[in-house]
Design an enzyme around this catalytic site. Structure first.
Site, PDB file in Angstrom:
ATOM      1  N   SER B 154       0.833  -1.199   0.000  1.00  0.00           N
ATOM      2  CA  SER B 154       0.000   0.000   0.000  1.00  0.00           C
ATOM      3  C   SER B 154       0.878   1.264   0.000  1.00  0.00           C
ATOM      4  O   SER B 154       1.757   1.405  -0.863  1.00  0.00           O
ATOM      5  CB  SER B 154      -0.916  -0.063   1.233  1.00  0.00           C
ATOM      6  OG  SER B 154      -1.946   0.868   1.151  1.00  0.00           O
ATOM      7  N   ARG B 224     -11.519   6.140  10.711  1.00  0.00           N
ATOM      8  CA  ARG B 224     -11.081   4.756  10.653  1.00  0.00           C
ATOM      9  C   ARG B 224     -12.176   3.847  10.094  1.00  0.00           C
ATOM     10  O   ARG B 224     -11.896   2.915   9.342  1.00  0.00           O
ATOM     11  CB  ARG B 224     -10.677   4.283  12.055  1.00  0.00           C
ATOM     12  CG  ARG B 224     -10.133   2.877  12.097  1.00  0.00           C
ATOM     13  CD  ARG B 224      -8.934   2.744  11.204  1.00  0.00           C
ATOM     14  NE  ARG B 224      -8.273   1.458  11.351  1.00  0.00           N
ATOM     15  CZ  ARG B 224      -7.214   1.098  10.641  1.00  0.00           C
ATOM     16  NH1 ARG B 224      -6.702   1.929   9.754  1.00  0.00           N
ATOM     17  NH2 ARG B 224      -6.657  -0.073  10.818  1.00  0.00           N
ATOM     18  N   ASP B 321      -9.137  -6.566  -4.083  1.00  0.00           N
ATOM     19  CA  ASP B 321      -8.695  -5.272  -3.568  1.00  0.00           C
ATOM     20  C   ASP B 321      -9.230  -4.184  -4.500  1.00  0.00           C
ATOM     21  O   ASP B 321      -8.833  -4.095  -5.652  1.00  0.00           O
ATOM     22  CB  ASP B 321      -7.162  -5.241  -3.517  1.00  0.00           C
ATOM     23  CG  ASP B 321      -6.605  -3.953  -2.921  1.00  0.00           C
ATOM     24  OD1 ASP B 321      -7.380  -3.010  -2.686  1.00  0.00           O
ATOM     25  OD2 ASP B 321      -5.381  -3.902  -2.691  1.00  0.00           O
ATOM     26  N   HIS B 354      -8.234  -5.177   0.234  1.00  0.00           N
ATOM     27  CA  HIS B 354      -6.910  -4.561   0.399  1.00  0.00           C
ATOM     28  C   HIS B 354      -6.171  -5.150   1.602  1.00  0.00           C
ATOM     29  O   HIS B 354      -4.949  -5.302   1.577  1.00  0.00           O
ATOM     30  CB  HIS B 354      -7.085  -3.049   0.563  1.00  0.00           C
ATOM     31  CG  HIS B 354      -5.796  -2.289   0.581  1.00  0.00           C
ATOM     32  ND1 HIS B 354      -4.863  -2.401  -0.422  1.00  0.00           N
ATOM     33  CD2 HIS B 354      -5.280  -1.406   1.479  1.00  0.00           C
ATOM     34  CE1 HIS B 354      -3.826  -1.615  -0.135  1.00  0.00           C
ATOM     35  NE2 HIS B 354      -4.051  -1.004   1.009  1.00  0.00           N
ATOM     36  N   ASP B 355      -6.916  -5.497   2.630  1.00  0.00           N
ATOM     37  CA  ASP B 355      -6.314  -6.084   3.830  1.00  0.00           C
ATOM     38  C   ASP B 355      -5.551  -7.375   3.560  1.00  0.00           C
ATOM     39  O   ASP B 355      -4.753  -7.806   4.393  1.00  0.00           O
ATOM     40  CB  ASP B 355      -7.401  -6.375   4.877  1.00  0.00           C
ATOM     41  CG  ASP B 355      -7.505  -5.266   5.916  1.00  0.00           C
ATOM     42  OD1 ASP B 355      -6.716  -4.312   5.829  1.00  0.00           O
ATOM     43  OD2 ASP B 355      -8.380  -5.364   6.790  1.00  0.00           O
TER      44      ASP B 355
END
Lengths: 196, 380
Positions: B154, B224, B321, B354-355
């Site tokens: 990232s 967040r 992602d 994405h994680d």
């Protein structure tokens, strides 16, 4: 190494930049790097093969060549190789065109569907040929675009591809001799070096 | 603490740099401190060092544990350790907290030496290239002239790419995971929503919340929450939460208010984050993300940018992602191909969004291991 790959190796100049379309586990490029000091890059879609190629220190791009190769600049490689992948492509003619845009030369190998065993199988049994070399049934085969030596040469003529070299591979000394006379009947694998 | 294949107990270290750092913005940081951890041993030739660059909310604690009784290891423990892809039996791994961070390196929570007050919102806006400059200082400090590899996911991947063009001779390999050469408008938009959530919190006090003895917790939590949603895929959320209820019921006879599991989860994530992260740092880091443009010094031509690089590259993306989609990684790969660089690319099938880049996905670990064994053979 497969017979066709042994033959191709001889046609690749030392220190050439080689793009291998459908590079499998990278064995061929690893051999070329060792024997011919080439700088190679492979294209592959099979996850296991990609890992195996990376383990050998081969650069490999996960990319489906049926979806195009326009991310490769024109004339960025000396040789573009495609061994035993022509028959699985959706657009084999377009990929051949792209090979000769990307590379100065293209080397293509494919199973010759006019081999006498195939003809005999289809002629006498009336069923699609299944053999050690082509082990799939018609409904589950990845091989969707079979062609013969004559078919390929006709396509080359139609598209203006120059055939630089041709080698016809078959197993056993008798068929090897016969394939020199009647290639379309006795060659199991055809190997062509083409250019514009 | 689970000691199997772990680097074990690690102790953060501090490096103080008294020489001023000239920033991309034109400002100067007179001096700074970087907090970092190392795992494994630097070999005699100092050729086996790997730099880990962290993502938006990351820090120096990438692997192992700080205490025996700690239950959660560092953020990339799945990849770093003995026998793991970034194998600490072979490599000397360095992981730091970036400038502007809130985990021990100089940042908004530090004292501005010229005013003797907290930097707060006045901390200079650092950019990816500044992080790379400061990381190069850390390399000097550790006696490492060339990294065997610089690795990041990232925002960390942006730093790895920036390394390859800013200090081409100081890294052999560059591993860019789930990243992009610049952020898309959609991506900047999500960051702006996050920033606005913080800025509009009445406890923000224009960034001077510490002087007011308060914290914009609500804003940080919201920031967040929106970020977290974008790091997950639709499929991952469906399989993790579905439409499961935590409380209440749709039955008319039940009066208790309905609460979905996903709501409760997001609120928990948000509130946890708001107690452990600094709001000014979050604004600064998201802006660094937004401002990054690999090709900005090359008239927007990423191929020209990568022609500066000498490293060999591995680019990795994940199928679901959508924040840093496979398309963005293919752009990196294609620019590298066009620049004539050595590059490999793998697109990992993963449902985690994405994680995924932080998860122990078998094929992902296999690809990293295979590639890093090549790095080890050449460098370690």
């Amino acid at each position: 190494m497969r017979l066709d790959l042994t033959q191709i190796q001889k046609w690749i100049p030392k220190a050439a930049r080689v793009l291998d379309l459908g590079c499998g586990d990278g064995e061929f490029l690893a051999t070329l790097r060792h024997e011919r000091q080439v700088s190679g890059l492979g294209l592959e879609i099979d996850a296991n093969n990609i890992t195996l190629a990376l383990q050998k220190g081969i650069d490999v791009i996960e990319q489906d060549m049926d979806r195009g190769l326009d991310n490769f600049p024109s004339q960025s490689f000396d040789v573009v190789v495609m061994a035993h992948a022509l028959q699985v492509l959706h657009y084999p003619d377009k990929v051949l065109e792209e090979m000769l845009r990307i590379g100065a030369e293209g080397i293509v190998t494919f199973p010759n569907f006019a081999h006498w065993r195939c003809r005999l199988h289809l002629g006498t049994r009336g069923r699609m040929p299944v053999s050690k070399f082509l082990p799939h049934s018609w409904y589950d085969t990845p091989n969707i675009h079979f062609c013969t030596v004559k078919d390929f040469e006709a396509l080359c003529k139609q598209r203006g591809f120059r055939i630089q070299k041709r080698a016809l591979v078959s197993e056993g000394s008798l068929t090897r001799a016969l394939s020199k006379v009647w290639p379309n009947l006795f060659a199991t694998t055809a190997i062509f070096k083409i250019s514009r | 603490m689970n000691s199997a294949n772990s680097v074990g107990i690690v102790t953060p270290q501090h490096a103080v740099f008294e020489e001023p750092l000239h920033l991309a913005s034109g400002e100067t940081l007179p001096s700074f401190t970087l907090v970092y951890e190392t795992y494994g041993r630097l070999n005699q030739a100092k050729s086996n060092a790997i730099l880990i660059c962290h993502a938006l909310s990351g820090h120096h604690h990438a692997a192992g544990y700080h205490h025996e009784d700690e239950t959660k290891p560092g953020w990339w423990d799945s990849c770093i350790g003995p026998g793991k892809p970034i194998d600490t039996n072979r490599f000397f791994v360095v992981s730091l907290n970036n400038l502007g961070g809130c985990h021990g390196s100089t940042g908004p929570r530090s004292i501005n030496p010229s005013t003797s007050k907290l930097w707060g919102p006045d901390f200079p806006q650092v950019q990816v290239s500044d992080w790379v400059s400061s990381q190069a200082r850390l390399a000097d400090h550790l006696g490492i002239s060339t990294w065997a590899a610089v690795i990041g996911g990232s925002l960390g991947g942006m730093q790895a790419m920036q390394w390859s063009i800013q200090y081409p001779d100081r890294l052999k390999y560059c591993l860019v995971i789930a990243s992009a050469m610049d952020l898309s408008a959609q991506n900047i938009a999500f960051n702006e929503i996050a920033r606005q959530a913080i800025l509009s919190d009445t406890h923000f006090h224009e960034g001077r919340y510490l002087e007011h003895d308060t914290n914009p917790s609500q804003g940080l939590a919201l920031a967040r929450m929106v970020g977290h949603v974008t790091y997950l895929s639709d499929d991952a959320m469906a399989s993790k939460f579905g439409r499961d209820l935590r409380r209440g019921s749709f039955d008319k006879s039940v009066t208790e208010q309905v609460e979905f599991q996903v709501e409760s989860y997001l609120r928990y994530q948000g509130s946890q984050f708001s107690t452990s992260f600094d709001a000014n740092t979050y604004i600064l880091m998201t802006k660094a993300l937004d401002y990054f443009d690999l090709a900005c010094d090359f008239e927007g031509d990423s191929v020209e940018a990568f022609k500066q690089a000498k490293a060999k590259f591995l680019v990795v993306s994940f199928s679901t992602d959508w924040r840093f989609s496979p398309r963005r990684s293919r752009e990196i790969t294609d620019a590298l191909i066009a620049a004539g660089r050595s590059v490999s690319y793998a697109e990992i099938e993963a449902k985690e969004g994405h994680d995924a880049f932080l998860m122990p996905i078998p094929r992902y670990l296999d690809v990293l291991s295979a590639y890093l064994s090549r790095v080890a053979e050449e460098c370690a």
